[in-house]
Design a protein around this motif. Sequence first.
Motif, short mmCIF file in Angstrom:
data_model
loop_
_atom_site.label_atom_id
_atom_site.label_comp_id
_atom_site.label_asym_id
_atom_site.label_seq_id
_atom_site.Cartn_x
_atom_site.Cartn_y
_atom_site.Cartn_z
N ARG A 1 -12.83 2.74 -2.87
CA ARG A 1 -12.34 3.13 -3.83
C ARG A 1 -10.70 2.50 -3.63
NH1 ARG A 1 -13.31 7.90 -6.86
NH2 ARG A 1 -15.46 7.68 -8.03
N ALA A 2 -10.03 2.56 -2.34
CA ALA A 2 -9.12 1.57 -2.63
C ALA A 2 -8.81 0.09 -2.78
CB ALA A 2 -8.41 1.86 -0.96
N LEU A 3 -9.72 -0.24 -2.92
CA LEU A 3 -9.85 -1.86 -3.33
C LEU A 3 -9.79 -1.62 -5.20
CD1 LEU A 3 -12.09 -3.38 -0.66
CD2 LEU A 3 -9.55 -4.02 -0.93
N GLN A 4 -11.16 -1.02 -5.62
CA GLN A 4 -11.51 -0.72 -6.74
C GLN A 4 -11.42 0.54 -7.19
OE1 GLN A 4 -15.23 -1.78 -6.52
NE2 GLN A 4 -15.00 -4.00 -6.97
N GLY B 1 -8.05 7.46 -9.12
CA GLY B 1 -6.91 6.35 -9.37
C GLY B 1 -6.53 5.24 -8.87
N THR B 2 -5.56 4.71 -9.19
CA THR B 2 -5.00 3.80 -8.62
C THR B 2 -4.27 4.28 -6.48
OG1 THR B 2 -2.56 4.22 -9.04
CG2 THR B 2 -3.80 2.90 -10.68
N PRO B 3 -4.48 2.85 -5.91
CA PRO B 3 -3.96 3.38 -5.12
C PRO B 3 -2.92 3.87 -4.24
CG PRO B 3 -4.54 0.99 -5.00
CD PRO B 3 -4.41 1.56 -6.50
N THR B 4 -2.12 4.62 -5.93
CA THR B 4 -0.71 4.76 -5.73
C THR B 4 -0.64 6.48 -6.28
OG1 THR B 4 0.02 3.75 -7.76
CG2 THR B 4 0.44 2.91 -5.45
N ASP B 5 -1.94 6.23 -6.10
CA ASP B 5 -2.26 7.83 -7.68
C ASP B 5 -1.98 8.91 -6.80
OD1 ASP B 5 -3.65 6.86 -10.97
OD2 ASP B 5 -1.27 6.93 -10.23
N ASP B 6 -3.12 9.35 -5.95
CA ASP B 6 -3.55 10.75 -5.24
C ASP B 6 -2.84 10.54 -3.65
OD1 ASP B 6 -4.90 11.24 -7.00
OD2 ASP B 6 -6.29 9.46 -7.27
N ALA B 7 -1.68 10.82 -3.22
CA ALA B 7 -1.07 10.46 -2.55
C ALA B 7 -1.75 11.23 -1.34
CB ALA B 7 0.40 10.47 -2.65
N GLU B 8 -2.76 11.01 -0.52
CA GLU B 8 -2.66 12.56 -0.14
C GLU B 8 -3.29 11.37 1.45
OE1 GLU B 8 -7.46 13.94 1.60
OE2 GLU B 8 -7.32 13.91 -0.74
N PRO B 9 -2.23 11.23 2.65
CA PRO B 9 -2.92 10.56 3.71
C PRO B 9 -3.10 11.22 4.79
CG PRO B 9 -0.14 12.09 3.64
CD PRO B 9 -1.32 11.99 2.64
N GLU B 10 -4.71 10.74 5.45
CA GLU B 10 -5.58 11.18 6.32
C GLU B 10 -4.05 11.82 7.60
OE1 GLU B 10 -8.28 10.40 9.22
OE2 GLU B 10 -7.72 8.74 8.18
N VAL B 11 -4.35 13.50 8.23
CA VAL B 11 -4.13 13.71 8.80
C VAL B 11 -5.01 12.89 9.63
CG1 VAL B 11 -3.53 16.18 10.11
CG2 VAL B 11 -3.70 15.93 7.68
N GLU B 12 -4.07 12.31 10.69
CA GLU B 12 -4.00 11.95 12.01
C GLU B 12 -4.23 12.61 13.09
OE1 GLU B 12 -5.65 9.26 12.53
OE2 GLU B 12 -5.88 8.39 11.41
N PRO B 13 -4.38 12.34 14.35
CA PRO B 13 -4.67 13.16 15.80
C PRO B 13 -2.61 12.41 16.10
CG PRO B 13 -6.54 12.72 16.08
CD PRO B 13 -6.09 11.40 14.32
N THR C 1 -3.73 1.12 1.21
CA THR C 1 -4.78 1.95 1.62
C THR C 1 -3.88 3.55 2.07
OG1 THR C 1 -5.13 0.48 3.52
CG2 THR C 1 -6.30 0.03 1.82
N ARG C 2 -3.39 3.38 2.67
CA ARG C 2 -2.68 4.59 3.32
C ARG C 2 -3.13 5.70 2.29
NH1 ARG C 2 2.06 2.83 4.81
NH2 ARG C 2 3.39 3.27 3.11
N SER C 3 -2.38 6.11 1.21
CA SER C 3 -2.21 6.77 0.56
C SER C 3 -3.93 7.27 0.03
CB SER C 3 -1.82 6.97 -1.12
OG SER C 3 -2.24 5.06 -1.57
N LEU C 4 -4.51 6.65 0.10
CA LEU C 4 -6.10 7.02 -0.18
C LEU C 4 -7.09 7.98 0.94
CD1 LEU C 4 -7.15 4.55 -3.07
CD2 LEU C 4 -7.16 6.70 -2.69
#
Length: 420
Positions: free
Chosen positions: A298-301, A391-403, A416-419
């Motif tokens: 999704r991040a690439l396409q 959407g685009t890589p900048t649309d759905d800003a939902e960063p993964e919650v990392e430990p 890819t960070r925002s996806l």
Amino acid sequence: MTHSHSHGTPESGPPRRVLATFLALIVATIAVATAIGMVALWPDATTPKGQNPYGAKNVSILSATVKGVVPFDCGSGGEGPDGLPMVAGDCAKVTASTKAGAATFTLDAARFKAGIESGDRIKVIRLRPPGQAASYEFYDFQRGLPLALLALAFGVVVVVVARWRGLFAILGIGVTLFALTEFMLPAFLAGEDPLAVAVVGSTAIMLVVLYLAHGVSIRTTSALFGTLCGLGLTAALGVAATGWTSLTGIGSEDDQTLLAVAPGMDIGGVVAATMIVAGLGVLNDVTVTQASAVWELRALQPSASARETFGSAMRIGRDHIASSVYTLVFAYAGSAMTILLLVNAYQRGLAEIATTEQVGEEIVRTLVGAIGLVLAVPITTAFAVIMAPKGTPTDDAEPEVEPTGPGSHREPSADTRSLQ
């Protein structure tokens, strides 16, 4: 141009928060149901326990160091009194030092041929009946230090390479061992429904391990849903296959001893339950990989349709299926290697040995685990495609919650960070 979708589109923020909240409620419901199941199935104090043969009065196990090994002819000619083959060759008289003094015992030809020499650290059984001198028997080699060092090396390598994720993965191993030793195994012995115990225990393990190792995110939740579907399919297939192939769970003397110690245990049901537990690790690996593949695609396409993303992810999944099926086969073949070698030495046909209880059980376990694994791939991929941001890589800003923790800094790419 994909960049024409700007940061502030109505589809970008709230829909993802709504989805995250909805998924959190589902996961919470699963967690509560699992907790209730564990309470209902938790074994009580009446769990059967066999008598420890080395815990009797006047019997003890001592650490020892080998001081001398003297071979001698004990008449081991290659055939036992019952006509069965036995190891031919010399036996050995072994002298060792213990905290209770010198110990002398005899090793049979098989153990002597396996190898023992001066300086080896071993354990011996000390027998001292009232009014008699103590006698000794060989028990085993001391392996505590080598095993501890290997475990330490494993932990260091995992943490150095995978950093915080590796550390939390190791904690996940601890959670798994706790669930097995404190809940699942005692519940089996206590006569609880083995299938229910395996499903509830495995679900509890996955709920903790997945989020602990991979972080709390929609991506991890899609992998969890795929894993739970795979568990359910494996459970159903395991029950059907166990009954269909008439697997009783009593394929060796150890199985018979276990049934004698815990007569209320459904040992046939335990066979089906082991199929769930045995394939848990590979199943988890496949579902997490598929979910990650969908997110990366999704991040690439970002403009690709759901059908196109699903098709691309399944092409990755097919390669993973092939390697994972091999992994299952090799793992089970390795665990049953001694049996296979013995059968091969007897020159029995493949069709004949495949239908025996011991080998047949491994074959059924492999096939059931493989079917559950294969079916989990498209299921997980579908969940991931539905949940992955669009959407685009900048649309759905939902960063993964990392430990989080010291040293947990990571540097993902801006695209890819925002996806995650």
